[in-house]
Design a protein around this motif. Structure first.
Motif, PDB file in Angstrom:
ATOM      1  N   GLU A 335       0.806  -1.218   0.000  1.00  0.00           N
ATOM      2  CA  GLU A 335       0.000   0.000   0.000  1.00  0.00           C
ATOM      3  C   GLU A 335       0.841   1.271   0.000  1.00  0.00           C
ATOM      4  N   LYS A 357      -3.084  -2.440  -4.923  1.00  0.00           N
ATOM      5  CA  LYS A 357      -3.606  -1.787  -3.721  1.00  0.00           C
ATOM      6  C   LYS A 357      -2.759  -0.578  -3.301  1.00  0.00           C
ATOM      7  N   ASP A 380      -6.142   2.688  -6.743  1.00  0.00           N
ATOM      8  CA  ASP A 380      -6.284   3.065  -5.328  1.00  0.00           C
ATOM      9  C   ASP A 380      -5.304   4.154  -4.893  1.00  0.00           C
TER      10      ASP A 380
END
Length: 424
Positions: A335, A357, A380
């Motif tokens: 992330e 992600k 994202d």
């Protein structure tokens, strides 16, 4: 199927209406005090996103101060009197997170006065505080488990002794306090026996205090290795001895090593075997770590390192695309990726293809990077950190009408200062 005539439709409608009345539960008519007791079993996300939308009675109950457990404030534009009023009104708060406010001393005094049951205290990047304010805080809020004042400076010695009064303290972050020396640091280790997370960087380098050494790291591990799950240290004066000792702390989920210039490839290569629970890895300015070493670690440790969500290799200028490919093939849950000043990286195509992600990406001062390899940006992604260079114009042009991604400009290769980019 035959069509219903008007009479049949009316009969069906009446039957359904009667049935609905018969199964009415009446929960919406419960007294507010009863609802509050029920709602105490729910978290704040459930209250805000579900409960408050049911009806006025439930919304009234869900907004009662006794149910407000967390309070977040970020920014110098938030008036101090507003913060103080909220602290006073929500005296049941267990978590308070404050960052970059103008008058932290006033706010800390209010916390000391109104929040005796506080468990998680965060006051980041708020200038300088008098030691007395923090000492009063730990005396009046003895249930504190998390004490995070990274970037908020204070000068003194008694605080480090009196912190022993926080018998439940598990997480302490005193990073970037330039007044803190090694003796203060050792006092914390002696007085805090339940630490699970320890983050301390930028110790004062003076003739009396000195810098963090191998002996200090050995002392840390001998006292905390069985409980530590997070560790952040200034590694500028450490040798491979310290890094080997750190690798023996098998419960670590968070590892952050600043200025790790002495970290050798042999020790770093064992990270996947020794730290199987790792989900956050930060190794900065590691001059000896190159792309081949990164590839070995993430290829051999694909099973152990697949849950990593955050990687920061800022200043590791020898990491190249061989390492980037290995990271992309291993860390599908990634992330956050920071590659600031990784000057040998040329393409981020593997990251774009595999790390779906990804939310935060820093590619400032990656002077050989082809910015087109990150386009189109991962779905994202919400924060992109660049430097002021014409090579990033294709990215900026692609995002002119996209307010989903926040662009930050890094002002210096040697500091963390950034500014938000505005298109106005």
């Amino acid at each position: 199927m035959d069509r219903l005539n008007a009479n049949q439709y009316q009969n069906l409608h009446n039957t359904s209406h009667t049935y609905c009345r018969l199964i009415s539960t009446g929960y919406h008519n419960l007294p507010v005090d009863v609802l509050v007791r029920i709602f105490q079993n729910l978290n704040e996300n459930e209250l805000r996103k579900t409960v408050m939308l049911v009806c006025r009675q439930w919304k009234l109950a869900a907004t009662r101060p006794v149910l407000q457990k967390k309070f977040y404030i970020h920014g110098k534009n938030v008036p101090t009197n507003f913060i103080c009023l909220r602290i006073r009104d929500f005296s049941y708060l267990s978590t308070i997170y404050i960052k970059q406010i103008l008058e932290p001393i006033i706010v800390v005094r209010q916390i000391t006065r109104w929040l005796p049951n506080l468990k998680h205290f965060t006051l980041k990047k708020c200038g300088t505080l008098p030691e007395l304010a923090l000492r009063n805080l730990i005396h009046r809020c003895p249930k504190i488990e998390t004490f995070d004042i990274a970037g908020t400076r204070f000068k003194g010695c008694k605080f480090y002794e009196e912190i022993a009064g926080l018998v439940n303290l598990k997480n302490i972050n005193l990073s970037r306090n330039t007044f803190m020396n090694i003796h203060n640091f050792m006092s914390i280790l002696v007085n805090c026996h339940k630490l699970e997370e320890l983050k301390i960087t930028a110790l004062q380098n003076d003739e009396v205090g000195g810098q963090l050494s191998d002996a200090h790291v050995l002392f840390i591990m001998s006292n905390c290795s069985n409980t530590l799950t997070a560790l952040g240290l200034d590694a500028s004066n450490l040798t491979d001895f310290s890094f080997k000792v750190v690798m023996q702390c098998s419960k670590l989920k968070y590892l952050r090593l600043h200025s790790a210039r002495n970290l050798s490839p042999n020790v770093f290569s064992s990270i996947w075997e020794n730290l199987p629970n790792l989900n956050t890895l930060t190794v900065r300015e590691a001059d000896q770590i190159n792309g081949s070493i990164i590839a070995d670690v993430f290829n051999l440790g694909k099973e152990n390192l697949r849950n990593i969500t955050s990687i920061d290799f800022t200043g590791c200028w020898k990491i190249d695309n061989v390492g980037i490919i290995a990271i992309a093939n291993c860390c599908f849950k990634l992330e956050r990726l920071k590659l600031k000043s990784c000057k040998s990286v040329k393409s981020l195509q593997p990251i774009k293809d595999n790390c779906r992600k990804l939310k935060i990406l820093s590619i400032a001062f990656c002077i050989n990077l082809d910015p087109l390899t990150i386009l189109p940006l991962p779905e994202d992604l919400n924060t992109l950190i660049l430097d002021k260079n014409a090579r990033f114009l294709p990215i900026l042009n692609a995002l002119l009408e996209n307010d989903r991604v926040k662009i930050k400009m890094c002002l210096s290769e040697y500091s963390k200062n950034t500014e938000n980019l505005s298109y106005d």
